[in-house]
Design a protein around this motif. Structure first.
Motif, PDB file in Angstrom:
ATOM      1  N   ALA A 139      -8.510  13.026  -5.562  1.00 27.92           N
ATOM      2  CA  ALA A 139      -8.045  11.644  -5.556  1.00 27.92           C
ATOM      3  C   ALA A 139      -6.808  11.520  -4.683  1.00 27.92           C
ATOM      4  CB  ALA A 139      -7.746  11.169  -6.967  1.00 27.92           C
ATOM      5  N   LEU A 140      -6.846  10.572  -3.743  1.00 29.41           N
ATOM      6  CA  LEU A 140      -5.679  10.264  -2.917  1.00 29.41           C
ATOM      7  C   LEU A 140      -5.079   8.962  -3.410  1.00 29.41           C
ATOM      8  CD1 LEU A 140      -7.035  11.069   0.663  1.00 29.41           C
ATOM      9  CD2 LEU A 140      -5.622  12.511  -0.821  1.00 29.41           C
ATOM     10  N   PRO A 141      -3.810   8.983  -3.841  1.00 29.60           N
ATOM     11  CA  PRO A 141      -3.218   7.755  -4.389  1.00 29.60           C
ATOM     12  C   PRO A 141      -2.985   6.712  -3.306  1.00 29.60           C
ATOM     13  CG  PRO A 141      -1.537   9.443  -4.151  1.00 29.60           C
ATOM     14  CD  PRO A 141      -2.851  10.106  -3.818  1.00 29.60           C
ATOM     15  N   ARG A 142      -2.774   5.504  -3.745  1.00 30.41           N
ATOM     16  CA  ARG A 142      -2.453   4.403  -2.827  1.00 30.41           C
ATOM     17  C   ARG A 142      -1.134   4.709  -2.124  1.00 30.41           C
ATOM     18  NH1 ARG A 142       0.457  -0.442  -3.186  1.00 30.41           N
ATOM     19  NH2 ARG A 142      -0.501  -2.229  -2.124  1.00 30.41           N
ATOM     20  N   LEU A 143      -1.071   4.410  -0.831  1.00 30.20           N
ATOM     21  CA  LEU A 143       0.112   4.702  -0.023  1.00 30.20           C
ATOM     22  C   LEU A 143       0.539   3.425   0.683  1.00 30.20           C
ATOM     23  CD1 LEU A 143       1.954   7.053   0.911  1.00 30.20           C
ATOM     24  CD2 LEU A 143       0.405   7.339   2.858  1.00 30.20           C
ATOM     25  N   GLU A 144       1.816   3.088   0.547  1.00 25.80           N
ATOM     26  CA  GLU A 144       2.296   1.835   1.125  1.00 25.80           C
ATOM     27  C   GLU A 144       3.635   2.047   1.816  1.00 25.80           C
ATOM     28  OE1 GLU A 144       4.059  -2.179  -0.801  1.00 25.80           O
ATOM     29  OE2 GLU A 144       1.896  -1.915  -1.130  1.00 25.80           O
ATOM     30  N   PHE A 145       3.775   1.452   3.019  1.00 27.05           N
ATOM     31  CA  PHE A 145       5.021   1.463   3.772  1.00 27.05           C
ATOM     32  C   PHE A 145       5.528   0.035   3.881  1.00 27.05           C
ATOM     33  CE2 PHE A 145       2.301   4.868   5.336  1.00 27.05           C
ATOM     34  CZ  PHE A 145       3.140   5.971   5.253  1.00 27.05           C
ATOM     35  N   GLN A 146       6.835  -0.143   3.697  1.00 29.73           N
ATOM     36  CA  GLN A 146       7.452  -1.466   3.788  1.00 29.73           C
ATOM     37  C   GLN A 146       8.679  -1.381   4.684  1.00 29.73           C
ATOM     38  OE1 GLN A 146       8.494  -2.536  -0.205  1.00 29.73           O
ATOM     39  NE2 GLN A 146       6.373  -2.587  -0.949  1.00 29.73           N
ATOM     40  N   GLY A 147       8.905  -2.400   5.484  1.00 29.84           N
ATOM     41  CA  GLY A 147      10.091  -2.433   6.339  1.00 29.84           C
ATOM     42  C   GLY A 147      10.101  -3.675   7.202  1.00 29.84           C
ATOM     43  N   GLU A 148      11.203  -3.857   7.935  1.00 28.11           N
ATOM     44  CA  GLU A 148      11.289  -4.985   8.864  1.00 28.11           C
ATOM     45  C   GLU A 148      10.574  -4.687  10.167  1.00 28.11           C
ATOM     46  OE1 GLU A 148      12.508  -8.244   8.568  1.00 28.11           O
ATOM     47  OE2 GLU A 148      12.198  -7.547   6.529  1.00 28.11           O
ATOM     48  N   PHE A 149      10.320  -3.399  10.434  1.00 30.11           N
ATOM     49  CA  PHE A 149       9.564  -3.021  11.627  1.00 30.11           C
ATOM     50  C   PHE A 149       8.747  -1.768  11.318  1.00 30.11           C
ATOM     51  CE2 PHE A 149       9.132  -0.248  15.334  1.00 30.11           C
ATOM     52  CZ  PHE A 149       8.398  -1.071  16.167  1.00 30.11           C
ATOM     53  N   LEU A 150       7.468  -1.827  11.642  1.00 26.14           N
ATOM     54  CA  LEU A 150       6.583  -0.668  11.508  1.00 26.14           C
ATOM     55  C   LEU A 150       5.707  -0.596  12.755  1.00 26.14           C
ATOM     56  CD1 LEU A 150       5.403  -1.021   7.782  1.00 26.14           C
ATOM     57  CD2 LEU A 150       7.077   0.618   8.672  1.00 26.14           C
ATOM     58  N   HIS A 151       5.548   0.601  13.259  1.00 26.96           N
ATOM     59  CA  HIS A 151       4.718   0.849  14.446  1.00 26.96           C
ATOM     60  C   HIS A 151       3.544   1.706  13.993  1.00 26.96           C
ATOM     61  CE1 HIS A 151       4.857   1.680  19.067  1.00 26.96           C
ATOM     62  NE2 HIS A 151       3.661   1.351  18.643  1.00 26.96           N
ATOM     63  N   ALA A 152       2.331   1.162  14.094  1.00 24.51           N
ATOM     64  CA  ALA A 152       1.160   1.838  13.545  1.00 24.51           C
ATOM     65  C   ALA A 152       0.142   2.145  14.640  1.00 24.51           C
ATOM     66  CB  ALA A 152       0.514   0.990  12.454  1.00 24.51           C
ATOM     67  N   TRP A 153      -0.455   3.349  14.561  1.00 28.73           N
ATOM     68  CA  TRP A 153      -1.572   3.745  15.406  1.00 28.73           C
ATOM     69  C   TRP A 153      -2.769   3.927  14.482  1.00 28.73           C
ATOM     70  CZ3 TRP A 153       3.407   5.098  16.176  1.00 28.73           C
ATOM     71  CH2 TRP A 153       3.943   4.935  17.460  1.00 28.73           C
ATOM     72  N   THR A 154      -3.687   2.973  14.509  1.00 30.66           N
ATOM     73  CA  THR A 154      -4.751   2.936  13.508  1.00 30.66           C
ATOM     74  C   THR A 154      -5.752   4.079  13.679  1.00 30.66           C
ATOM     75  OG1 THR A 154      -5.991   1.370  14.886  1.00 30.66           O
ATOM     76  CG2 THR A 154      -4.530   0.452  13.203  1.00 30.66           C
ATOM     77  N   ASN A 155      -6.110   4.410  14.921  1.00 30.57           N
ATOM     78  CA  ASN A 155      -7.096   5.481  15.127  1.00 30.57           C
ATOM     79  C   ASN A 155      -6.534   6.843  14.742  1.00 30.57           C
ATOM     80  OD1 ASN A 155      -8.887   3.582  16.070  1.00 30.57           O
ATOM     81  ND2 ASN A 155      -8.525   4.007  18.231  1.00 30.57           N
ATOM     82  N   ASP A 156      -5.253   7.070  15.052  1.00 32.71           N
ATOM     83  CA  ASP A 156      -4.615   8.347  14.728  1.00 32.71           C
ATOM     84  C   ASP A 156      -4.038   8.368  13.318  1.00 32.71           C
ATOM     85  OD1 ASP A 156      -5.191   9.112  17.316  1.00 32.71           O
ATOM     86  OD2 ASP A 156      -3.248   8.470  18.091  1.00 32.71           O
ATOM     87  N   GLU A 157      -4.036   7.222  12.650  1.00 29.97           N
ATOM     88  CA  GLU A 157      -3.513   7.089  11.282  1.00 29.97           C
ATOM     89  C   GLU A 157      -2.065   7.565  11.212  1.00 29.97           C
ATOM     90  OE1 GLU A 157      -6.113   8.291   8.093  1.00 29.97           O
ATOM     91  OE2 GLU A 157      -7.859   8.213   9.401  1.00 29.97           O
ATOM     92  N   ARG A 158      -1.256   7.016  12.135  1.00 23.32           N
ATOM     93  CA  ARG A 158       0.169   7.333  12.160  1.00 23.32           C
ATOM     94  C   ARG A 158       0.978   6.046  11.998  1.00 23.32           C
ATOM     95  NH1 ARG A 158       2.410   9.068  16.825  1.00 23.32           N
ATOM     96  NH2 ARG A 158       0.672   8.393  18.148  1.00 23.32           N
ATOM     97  N   VAL A 159       2.140   6.170  11.327  1.00 25.68           N
ATOM     98  CA  VAL A 159       3.065   5.059  11.152  1.00 25.68           C
ATOM     99  C   VAL A 159       4.469   5.582  11.440  1.00 25.68           C
ATOM    100  CG1 VAL A 159       3.969   3.297   9.590  1.00 25.68           C
ATOM    101  CG2 VAL A 159       1.588   4.031   9.374  1.00 25.68           C
ATOM    102  N   ARG A 160       5.234   4.796  12.184  1.00 25.99           N
ATOM    103  CA  ARG A 160       6.588   5.215  12.553  1.00 25.99           C
ATOM    104  C   ARG A 160       7.513   4.017  12.487  1.00 25.99           C
ATOM    105  NH1 ARG A 160       6.931   7.350  18.511  1.00 25.99           N
ATOM    106  NH2 ARG A 160       5.767   9.083  17.586  1.00 25.99           N
ATOM    107  N   SER A 161       8.783   4.267  12.194  1.00 27.72           N
ATOM    108  CA  SER A 161       9.784   3.209  12.227  1.00 27.72           C
ATOM    109  C   SER A 161      11.152   3.821  12.481  1.00 27.72           C
ATOM    110  CB  SER A 161       9.812   2.414  10.919  1.00 27.72           C
ATOM    111  OG  SER A 161      10.805   1.399  10.995  1.00 27.72           O
ATOM    112  N   HIS A 162      11.948   3.138  13.325  1.00 25.47           N
ATOM    113  CA  HIS A 162      13.329   3.556  13.564  1.00 25.47           C
ATOM    114  C   HIS A 162      14.293   2.766  12.682  1.00 25.47           C
ATOM    115  CE1 HIS A 162      12.767   0.001  16.053  1.00 25.47           C
ATOM    116  NE2 HIS A 162      14.072  -0.159  16.054  1.00 25.47           N
ATOM    117  N   LEU A 163      13.752   1.891  11.828  1.00 22.60           N
ATOM    118  CA  LEU A 163      14.559   1.078  10.919  1.00 22.60           C
ATOM    119  C   LEU A 163      14.305   1.523   9.476  1.00 22.60           C
ATOM    120  CD1 LEU A 163      14.078  -2.484  12.479  1.00 22.60           C
ATOM    121  CD2 LEU A 163      15.964  -0.874  12.826  1.00 22.60           C
TER     122      LEU A 163
END
Length: 204
Positions: A139-163
């Motif tokens: 089981a993989l739990p739900r995963l959530e990112f929150q912020g004023e800026f998020l940079h997402a790469w959907t195919n690579d399943e990556r998320v990055r933020s400098h904030l």
């Protein structure tokens, strides 16, 4: 009298070719002077950052070769910029499904996406959520990112933020000044002031 006229005509006839050449040259000069000037081709305009089309209250879906839903983009208003081939979306709501069935949802006040939606920048109340699922009996739990800026790469399943960001994984919660997450490699990097709250696993 006749001989005088003849002599005068002989003198005139000597200069007649010169006069005709002069008149011809004058006529040529006048034609060149008054001929229409050919228009020079307009220089190619450099592309400007101006939208070439708009969409209002829209929903765009893409499907894979088997007809399964690959992604869906919704928004209140979208503007396409031809110079960068990007789509700017107000009140964006995006949903993507990986070939393994992992569902990722992204929302924000404003989003900037590349042509195929594989790279998305989210601005203002940005949230990226990967829904809970089971992989190989785990089981993989739900995963959530929150912020004023998020940079997402959907195919690579990556998320990055400098904030500053907040990460919620199941019942656990982390905050950091910046973050980089790679779901395929299962690597999470939290930087700056990192705080975490780990909840005990529920009793079985």
């Amino acid at each position: 009298m006749t001989s005088l006229v003849r002599r005068s005509w002989d003198r005139v006839s000597l200069y007649l070719p010169v006069l005709l050449m002069g008149l011809l040259a004058l006529g040529t000069w006048w034609l060149v002077r008054n001929a229409p000037v050919p228009q020079t081709p307009a220089a190619a305009r450099a592309p400007t950052h101006e939208p070439d089309y708009f969409m209002k209250v829209f929903s765009v879906k893409t499907f894979d070769g088997a007809g399964r839903l690959h992604s869906e983009v919704q928004g209140r208003m979208a503007r396409h910029y031809p110079d960068t081939d990007t789509l700017e979306i107000d009140q964006a709501h995006m949903r993507s499904v990986s070939p393994e069935g992992r569902v990722t949802v992204a929302t924000a006040n404003r989003a900037l996406s590349n042509a195929d939606g594989s790279e998305v920048q989210l601005f203002g109340d940005a949230v990226v959520t990967r829904q809970a699922m089971r992989v190989g009996g785990r089981a993989l739990p739900r995963l959530e990112f929150q912020g004023e800026f998020l940079h997402a790469w959907t195919n690579d399943e990556r998320v990055r933020s400098h904030l500053p960001v907040t990460l919620i994984r199941g019942n656990d919660r982390f905050t950091a000044d910046s973050m980089e997450y790679d779901n395929l490699d299962q690597v999470l990097q939290l930087r700056g002031r990192v705080r975490g709250m780990l909840m005990p696993a529920p009793a079985r």
